[in-house]
Design a protein around this motif. Structure first.
Motif, PDB file in Angstrom:
ATOM      1  N   GLY A  28       3.869 -11.511 -10.006  1.00 31.79           N
ATOM      2  CA  GLY A  28       2.935 -10.868 -10.927  1.00 31.79           C
ATOM      3  C   GLY A  28       1.479 -10.894 -10.504  1.00 31.79           C
ATOM      4  O   GLY A  28       0.825  -9.852 -10.455  1.00 31.79           O
ATOM      5  N   GLU A  29       0.952 -12.071 -10.204  1.00 32.99           N
ATOM      6  CA  GLU A  29      -0.473 -12.184  -9.879  1.00 32.99           C
ATOM      7  C   GLU A  29      -0.831 -11.426  -8.602  1.00 32.99           C
ATOM      8  O   GLU A  29      -1.776 -10.636  -8.591  1.00 32.99           O
ATOM      9  CB  GLU A  29      -0.875 -13.653  -9.733  1.00 32.99           C
ATOM     10  N   LEU A  30      -0.065 -11.641  -7.528  1.00 32.42           N
ATOM     11  CA  LEU A  30      -0.388 -10.976  -6.257  1.00 32.42           C
ATOM     12  C   LEU A  30      -0.201  -9.466  -6.370  1.00 32.42           C
ATOM     13  O   LEU A  30      -1.002  -8.697  -5.836  1.00 32.42           O
ATOM     14  CB  LEU A  30       0.455 -11.547  -5.123  1.00 32.42           C
ATOM     15  N   LEU A  31       0.820  -9.026  -7.088  1.00 32.22           N
ATOM     16  CA  LEU A  31       1.045  -7.593  -7.269  1.00 32.22           C
ATOM     17  C   LEU A  31      -0.106  -6.959  -8.036  1.00 32.22           C
ATOM     18  O   LEU A  31      -0.621  -5.894  -7.649  1.00 32.22           O
ATOM     19  CB  LEU A  31       2.376  -7.350  -7.982  1.00 32.22           C
ATOM     20  N   SER A  32      -0.551  -7.603  -9.090  1.00 35.07           N
ATOM     21  CA  SER A  32      -1.669  -7.089  -9.880  1.00 35.07           C
ATOM     22  C   SER A  32      -2.958  -6.992  -9.050  1.00 35.07           C
ATOM     23  O   SER A  32      -3.655  -5.973  -9.069  1.00 35.07           O
ATOM     24  CB  SER A  32      -1.887  -7.993 -11.095  1.00 35.07           C
ATOM     25  N   VAL A  37     -10.468  10.066   7.248  1.00 34.06           N
ATOM     26  CA  VAL A  37      -9.953  10.478   5.940  1.00 34.06           C
ATOM     27  C   VAL A  37      -8.664   9.718   5.673  1.00 34.06           C
ATOM     28  O   VAL A  37      -7.748   9.727   6.507  1.00 34.06           O
ATOM     29  CB  VAL A  37      -9.683  12.002   5.904  1.00 34.06           C
ATOM     30  N   VAL A  38      -8.596   9.046   4.541  1.00 33.48           N
ATOM     31  CA  VAL A  38      -7.360   8.393   4.122  1.00 33.48           C
ATOM     32  C   VAL A  38      -6.454   9.475   3.559  1.00 33.48           C
ATOM     33  O   VAL A  38      -6.846  10.223   2.661  1.00 33.48           O
ATOM     34  CB  VAL A  38      -7.630   7.291   3.083  1.00 33.48           C
ATOM     35  N   THR A  39      -5.239   9.573   4.107  1.00 35.49           N
ATOM     36  CA  THR A  39      -4.343  10.672   3.733  1.00 35.49           C
ATOM     37  C   THR A  39      -3.173  10.235   2.871  1.00 35.49           C
ATOM     38  O   THR A  39      -2.464  11.078   2.331  1.00 35.49           O
ATOM     39  CB  THR A  39      -3.812  11.377   4.993  1.00 35.49           C
ATOM     40  N   GLY A  40      -2.945   8.923   2.743  1.00 31.82           N
ATOM     41  CA  GLY A  40      -1.836   8.487   1.910  1.00 31.82           C
ATOM     42  C   GLY A  40      -1.693   6.980   1.896  1.00 31.82           C
ATOM     43  O   GLY A  40      -2.329   6.270   2.671  1.00 31.82           O
ATOM     44  N   VAL A  41      -0.837   6.516   0.999  1.00 32.02           N
ATOM     45  CA  VAL A  41      -0.531   5.092   0.901  1.00 32.02           C
ATOM     46  C   VAL A  41       0.954   4.949   0.571  1.00 32.02           C
ATOM     47  O   VAL A  41       1.497   5.710  -0.228  1.00 32.02           O
ATOM     48  CB  VAL A  41      -1.414   4.379  -0.146  1.00 32.02           C
ATOM     49  N   SER A  42       1.596   4.001   1.209  1.00 30.82           N
ATOM     50  CA  SER A  42       3.013   3.759   0.944  1.00 30.82           C
ATOM     51  C   SER A  42       3.189   3.007  -0.373  1.00 30.82           C
ATOM     52  O   SER A  42       2.226   2.493  -0.942  1.00 30.82           O
ATOM     53  CB  SER A  42       3.608   2.905   2.078  1.00 30.82           C
ATOM     54  N   GLY A  43       4.412   2.939  -0.790  1.00 33.58           N
ATOM     55  CA  GLY A  43       4.736   2.017  -1.867  1.00 33.58           C
ATOM     56  C   GLY A  43       4.666   0.603  -1.307  1.00 33.58           C
ATOM     57  O   GLY A  43       4.574   0.400  -0.096  1.00 33.58           O
ATOM     58  N   VAL A  44       4.727  -0.361  -2.177  1.00 38.98           N
ATOM     59  CA  VAL A  44       4.613  -1.758  -1.748  1.00 38.98           C
ATOM     60  C   VAL A  44       5.946  -2.252  -1.183  1.00 38.98           C
ATOM     61  O   VAL A  44       7.012  -1.930  -1.695  1.00 38.98           O
ATOM     62  CB  VAL A  44       4.130  -2.651  -2.919  1.00 38.98           C
ATOM     63  N   ASN A  45       5.865  -2.987  -0.080  1.00 40.71           N
ATOM     64  CA  ASN A  45       7.012  -3.683   0.504  1.00 40.71           C
ATOM     65  C   ASN A  45       6.806  -5.177   0.286  1.00 40.71           C
ATOM     66  O   ASN A  45       5.689  -5.676   0.377  1.00 40.71           O
ATOM     67  CB  ASN A  45       7.131  -3.389   2.001  1.00 40.71           C
ATOM     68  N   GLU A  46       7.898  -5.863   0.022  1.00 41.57           N
ATOM     69  CA  GLU A  46       7.821  -7.268  -0.338  1.00 41.57           C
ATOM     70  C   GLU A  46       8.520  -8.128   0.706  1.00 41.57           C
ATOM     71  O   GLU A  46       9.592  -7.780   1.191  1.00 41.57           O
ATOM     72  CB  GLU A  46       8.513  -7.432  -1.696  1.00 41.57           C
ATOM     73  N   GLU A  64       3.119  -5.763   1.377  1.00 41.56           N
ATOM     74  CA  GLU A  64       2.608  -4.891   2.429  1.00 41.56           C
ATOM     75  C   GLU A  64       2.406  -3.476   1.897  1.00 41.56           C
ATOM     76  O   GLU A  64       3.257  -2.945   1.193  1.00 41.56           O
ATOM     77  CB  GLU A  64       3.596  -4.847   3.594  1.00 41.56           C
ATOM     78  N   TYR A  65       1.267  -2.891   2.275  1.00 41.15           N
ATOM     79  CA  TYR A  65       0.984  -1.482   2.012  1.00 41.15           C
ATOM     80  C   TYR A  65       0.592  -0.845   3.343  1.00 41.15           C
ATOM     81  O   TYR A  65      -0.109  -1.468   4.142  1.00 41.15           O
ATOM     82  CB  TYR A  65      -0.194  -1.311   1.047  1.00 41.15           C
ATOM     83  N   LEU A  66       1.004   0.396   3.564  1.00 42.90           N
ATOM     84  CA  LEU A  66       0.577   1.149   4.734  1.00 42.90           C
ATOM     85  C   LEU A  66      -0.383   2.238   4.286  1.00 42.90           C
ATOM     86  O   LEU A  66      -0.019   3.104   3.483  1.00 42.90           O
ATOM     87  CB  LEU A  66       1.781   1.762   5.457  1.00 42.90           C
ATOM     88  N   ILE A  67      -1.602   2.174   4.788  1.00 40.38           N
ATOM     89  CA  ILE A  67      -2.618   3.171   4.469  1.00 40.38           C
ATOM     90  C   ILE A  67      -2.653   4.171   5.624  1.00 40.38           C
ATOM     91  O   ILE A  67      -2.966   3.800   6.764  1.00 40.38           O
ATOM     92  CB  ILE A  67      -4.011   2.532   4.294  1.00 40.38           C
TER      93      ILE A  67
END
Length: 135
Positions: free
Chosen positions: A77-81, A101-110, A123-126
């Protein structure tokens, strides 16, 4: 490996006071974060090509891998928030030169093993596009 321009701009964004998670540069550096939650980044190029021959313009596409780190065994919860808020803030930043230019972001990987792991990671991929002009 992303261009130095991309690396330095993202590092400055991640170090901005509006980002809740302390940023630690861990690329070829020894770090020992004191905080329970923190973020680091890795930089990968997925594509690079010459756009114009006369002006020497290059276009680079890549991903910045953001790893949000937290304590193991205390839930998500805390880290996700915190990470969701930091990603939202990061996506609001703009390169004043217009080169990046930032073109997208992935969903979160755990990444978790409960208390078996030393830490808990999200993890997020920008995704980005960078236009570099040679002078």
């Amino acid at each position: 490996m992303s261009s130095s321009y991309v690396r330095e701009l993202f590092r400055s964004w991640l170090s901005d006071a509006s980002i809740q998670s302390p940023y630690y540069d861990t690329i070829n550096l020894e770090q020992n974060p004191a905080e329970d939650t923190w973020v680091t980044a890795e930089f990968d190029v997925t594509f690079r090509e010459r756009k114009t021959f006369c002006e020497g313009s290059w276009e680079e596409e890549g991903e910045v891998q953001l790893m949000f780190n937290g304590r193991a065994g205390v839930g998500d919860g805390e880290l996700l928030s915190i990470s969701e808020a930091d990603i939202k803030t990061l996506l609001s930043f703009r390169d004043e030169t217009g080169q990046l230019v930032v073109t997208g972001v992935s969903g979160v990987n755990e990444f978790s093993g409960g208390t078996a792991n030393m830490g808990y990671q999200l993890e997020y991929l920008i995704e980005y596009t960078f236009t570099e002009k040679q002078t």
